[in-house]
Design an enzyme around this catalytic site. Structure first.
Site, PDB file in Angstrom:
ATOM      1  N   HIS A 157       0.466  -1.376   0.163  1.00 43.29           N
ATOM      2  CA  HIS A 157       0.012  -0.474   0.294  1.00 43.29           C
ATOM      3  C   HIS A 157       0.725   1.201  -0.062  1.00 43.29           C
ATOM      4  O   HIS A 157       1.768   1.283   0.433  1.00 43.29           O
ATOM      5  CB  HIS A 157      -0.890   0.403   1.283  1.00 43.29           C
ATOM      6  CG  HIS A 157      -2.031  -1.014   1.516  1.00 43.29           C
ATOM      7  ND1 HIS A 157      -1.987  -2.618   2.108  1.00 43.29           N
ATOM      8  CD2 HIS A 157      -3.117  -0.879   1.071  1.00 43.29           C
ATOM      9  CE1 HIS A 157      -2.510  -2.806   1.672  1.00 43.29           C
ATOM     10  NE2 HIS A 157      -4.036  -2.210   0.966  1.00 43.29           N
ATOM     11  N   ASP A 173      26.859   1.875  -6.639  1.00 42.37           N
ATOM     12  CA  ASP A 173      26.816   2.837  -7.842  1.00 42.37           C
ATOM     13  C   ASP A 173      28.092   3.779  -7.440  1.00 42.37           C
ATOM     14  O   ASP A 173      28.730   3.835  -8.315  1.00 42.37           O
ATOM     15  CB  ASP A 173      25.672   3.590  -7.953  1.00 42.37           C
ATOM     16  CG  ASP A 173      25.235   4.421  -9.242  1.00 42.37           C
ATOM     17  OD1 ASP A 173      26.055   3.326 -10.260  1.00 42.37           O
ATOM     18  OD2 ASP A 173      25.035   4.951  -8.654  1.00 42.37           O
TER      19      ASP A 173
END
Length: 155
Positions: free
Chosen positions: A77, A126
């Site tokens: 949700h 990264d």
């Protein structure tokens, strides 16, 4: 299959209806780590990584990840988060990430805390991969959760 709330009586996946539940204070804490070579640890600690301030960017990425959890996890949700905090600690072999997510809502924030940790650690990867492509992300886990029908839980 009654123990798995995201499956109906026939075993089909569905989004759980939380419409009748009362909003309560909910909080979850998750952690994980990324292991790397000493050279990468030094670059992060010294702020000399080519892409910039690794920890600052990873912290913001973790917060953004928590906010986008329902876009990534199909049956999750969307939640109005009231708090997301990311702690990043450097040790001799890598970085430990701890995320806290909170809301006043009808469903828990465990997935938001876990997503925040994961996105923060992926961002560290990264930003430091030019130094160490063999970094290992591991031990992503829920540490605690507070609130909701099932009550409090701690590892």
């Amino acid at each position: 299959m009654s123990g798995l709330t995201h499956l109906d009586a026939a075993g089909a996946a569905h989004m759980v209806d939380v419409g009748g539940k009362a909003p309560t204070r909910r909080e979850a804490v998750a952690s994980g780590r990324i292991d790397m070579v000493p050279e990468a640890v030094r670059a992060i600690r010294d702020g000399s990584a080519i892409k910039g301030d690794v920890l600052a960017v990873a912290r913001v990425a973790g917060i953004m990840g928590a906010k986008k959890t329902s876009d990534l996890i199909p049956l999750c949700h969307p939640l109005p988060l009231t708090r997301v905090a990311i702690d990043l600690a450097i040790d001799d072999s890598g970085v430990v990430a701890t995320a806290t997510a909170a809301t006043e809502g009808k469903t828990g924030v465990e997935m938001e805390a876990l997503t925040a940790v994961t996105v923060a650690l992926l961002t560290v990867y990264d930003m430091a991969k030019a130094i160490d492509k063999a970094m290992t992300i591991r031990d992503i886990q829920l540490l605690t959760k507070v609130g909701g029908k099932s009550g409090d839980w701690a590892r």
